[in-house]
Design a protein around this motif. Structure first.
Motif, PDB file in Angstrom:
ATOM      1  N   VAL A 210      -5.200   2.589  -8.256  1.00  0.00           N
ATOM      2  CA  VAL A 210      -6.250   3.183  -7.420  1.00  0.00           C
ATOM      3  C   VAL A 210      -7.227   4.054  -8.205  1.00  0.00           C
TER       4      VAL A 210
ATOM      5  N   SER B   5      -1.433   8.512   3.298  1.00  0.00           N
ATOM      6  CA  SER B   5      -2.599   7.834   3.862  1.00  0.00           C
ATOM      7  C   SER B   5      -2.331   6.334   3.856  1.00  0.00           C
ATOM      8  N   THR B   6      -2.734   5.661   4.917  1.00  0.00           N
ATOM      9  CA  THR B   6      -2.494   4.214   5.000  1.00  0.00           C
ATOM     10  C   THR B   6      -3.182   3.452   3.867  1.00  0.00           C
ATOM     11  N   GLN B   7      -4.278   4.012   3.345  1.00  0.00           N
ATOM     12  CA  GLN B   7      -5.024   3.338   2.276  1.00  0.00           C
ATOM     13  C   GLN B   7      -4.209   3.231   0.984  1.00  0.00           C
ATOM     14  N   VAL B   8      -3.334   4.204   0.759  1.00  0.00           N
ATOM     15  CA  VAL B   8      -2.578   4.239  -0.505  1.00  0.00           C
ATOM     16  C   VAL B   8      -1.073   4.350  -0.239  1.00  0.00           C
TER      17      VAL B   8
ATOM     18  N   TYR C   5     -11.925   2.448  -2.403  1.00  0.00           N
ATOM     19  CA  TYR C   5     -11.992   2.735  -0.973  1.00  0.00           C
ATOM     20  C   TYR C   5     -13.159   1.990  -0.322  1.00  0.00           C
ATOM     21  N   GLN C   6     -12.828   1.082   0.591  1.00  0.00           N
ATOM     22  CA  GLN C   6     -13.843   0.265   1.253  1.00  0.00           C
ATOM     23  C   GLN C   6     -14.856   1.131   2.003  1.00  0.00           C
ATOM     24  N   SER C   7     -14.398   2.227   2.574  1.00  0.00           N
ATOM     25  CA  SER C   7     -15.293   3.097   3.342  1.00  0.00           C
ATOM     26  C   SER C   7     -16.419   3.655   2.470  1.00  0.00           C
TER      27      SER C   7
ATOM     28  N   SER D 210      -5.778  10.676   0.302  1.00  0.00           N
ATOM     29  CA  SER D 210      -5.855   9.290  -0.158  1.00  0.00           C
ATOM     30  C   SER D 210      -6.204   9.173  -1.635  1.00  0.00           C
ATOM     31  N   ASN D 211      -6.306  10.300  -2.345  1.00  0.00           N
ATOM     32  CA  ASN D 211      -6.571  10.255  -3.787  1.00  0.00           C
ATOM     33  C   ASN D 211      -5.683  11.264  -4.516  1.00  0.00           C
TER      34      ASN D 211
ATOM     35  N   GLN E  22     -14.884   8.922  -7.175  1.00  0.00           N
ATOM     36  CA  GLN E  22     -13.988   8.998  -6.023  1.00  0.00           C
ATOM     37  C   GLN E  22     -13.122  10.261  -6.083  1.00  0.00           C
TER      38      GLN E  22
END
Length: 406
Positions: A42, A109-112, A255-257, A83-84, A209
């Motif tokens: 990531v 976080s669901t992202q990671v 991150y897509q967002s 998320s980071n 990021q």
């Protein structure tokens, strides 16, 4: 019903777990590659290396931190993880608090989720602390963990923080860690070479990021052209590469967002694109981009989470001062950076609301064992017993200052 506070002193639990923390430090030092391989899923290679070093430093100083602030020993803590900075967050919000909290539950976080799970699976057999990764939906986690905990730590948006806070009892402490605008202010007498190098370092940290990246850079009109030429030249020399490549200066956006929000912003303000502006969706790449406007243009300031340099030209310091006094900036006051020799009143003005770095970046002065943040409610706050404390935050210090044993 929530567990009551134990009467055990912080020093007793600290002494029991100190040797274990030392074991964790040794493990991280000798297993850098395994940890880095997880982080570089990531984040950039060099960012991962820096994160490992910083995490070790925080762990080494954790005993001094806890001994100094003497937080009470608590039974329970629930953490919504960011998320980071995955390893650093694991250290800050789980390992260090384990020196004075008996049991910690956390939700990644669901992202990671997968990456945080890997870190936990790697470190938990080493520390064997009662730190539990909870795989629940947001709603279920609130019902089954958060509502039963004494202290809740949440990293994320202010809007979501307010929703969670509204569901808590007054005797639960809620610690919110949000985002700031982090203005990067360059004066006309600044060392431009250093200012630009530092600006690139913090704005491109993990390809942009990172929440400490400046969302706006204020530059005097009379040095604007010189700065832009130097900045463009340096950005043109940067190397794009994969996350795992040690020589990559920037890489794909994880991150897509961020891709979506930057695309929307650049479409809206395309007339202000001075350099770059290229987004490659196939490789998830946002190339370093410079936006240039005048302070009177009043472009919306957004959190980019990408390598966007939002340059705003100004004539006098008073123009910046007027802006920073407005609600949007006051609410998000977290960090600020100044480059060059500035008047003492300017520095004092910024320090009333921000953590301020002078001729260095916020990354340079951030210390995981000391309070950090600002005085904007959307940047960070502590909520406890119907009172809101808006100030730089360190969990152990917040407990020392405000917790009341019942």
């Amino acid at each position: 019903m929530r567990n009551v506070v134990t009467t055990e002193k912080y020093s007793d639990l600290l002494n029991k777990r100190k040797k274990v923390i030392e074991k964790v430090i040794s493990f991280i030092e000798t297993n850098r590659e395994a940890i880095r391989n997880i982080l570089t899923e990531v984040t950039l290679y060099q960012t991962a290396e820096d994160e490992i070093d910083t995490s070790i430093k925080v762990l080494r100083n954790s005993f001094k931190e806890v001994s100094y602030y003497k937080p009470p020993v608590l039974s329970s803590l629930s953490v919504f993880m960011p998320s980071n900075v995955l390893l650093y967050s694991y250290v800050l919000y789980l390992l260090v608090p384990s020196l004075y909290v008996r049991k910690i539950e956390f939700r990644p976080s669901t992202q990671v989720f997968n990456q945080v799970k890997k870190i936990h699976e790697l470190l938990s057999p080493i520390h064997n602390f009662p730190i539990e990764l909870v795989s629940l939906s947001h709603k279920a986690y609130i019902e089954q963990s958060v509502r039963k905990s004494q202290v809740i730590v949440f990293t994320g948006s202010y809007k979501n923080a307010e929703k969670i806070k509204a569901q808590l009892d007054e005797d639960q402490m809620f610690i919110f860690l949000g985002q700031g605008i982090n203005p990067f202010i360059i004066s006309e007498n600044a060392n431009l070479e250093k200012a630009i190098d530092d600006l690139i370092t913090i704005r491109l940290y993990n390809s942009g990021q990172d929440c400490l990246g400046p969302d706006v850079i204020y530059v005097p009109n009379n040095i604007k052209e010189n700065l832009l030429n130097m900045l463009m030249e340096k950005l043109s020399q940067l190397k794009f590469g994969e996350m795992q490549n040690p020589s990559s200066d920037y890489g794909p956006i994880f991150y897509q967002s961020a891709l979506d929000s930057v695309s929307s912003y650049l479409n809206k303000y395309n007339d202000y694109i001075y350099f770059g502006g290229i987004i490659d969706y196939s490789s998830k790449t946002i190339h370093p981009t410079i936006l240039l406007s005048n302070i009177e243009d009043k472009l919306t300031i957004s959190e980019f989470f990408s390598p966007i340099f939002n340059i705003v030209a100004y004539n006098e310091w008073k123009e910046i001062e007027q802006l920073l006094c407005q609600g949007y900036f006051l609410e998000r006051a977290l960090g600020a950076s100044i480059y060059g020799k500035v008047k003492s009143e300017m520095q004092a003005f910024l320090m009333k609301r921000h953590t301020v770095s002078i001729n260095q970046t916020l990354l340079d002065i951030e210390n995981g064992n000391q309070p950090f943040g600002g005085f904007g409610p959307m940047a960070n706050y502590i909520s406890y017993r119907r009172k809101l404390y808006i100030e730089p935050i360190l969990i152990s210090k917040a407990l020392n200052n405000y917790w009341v044993e019942i």
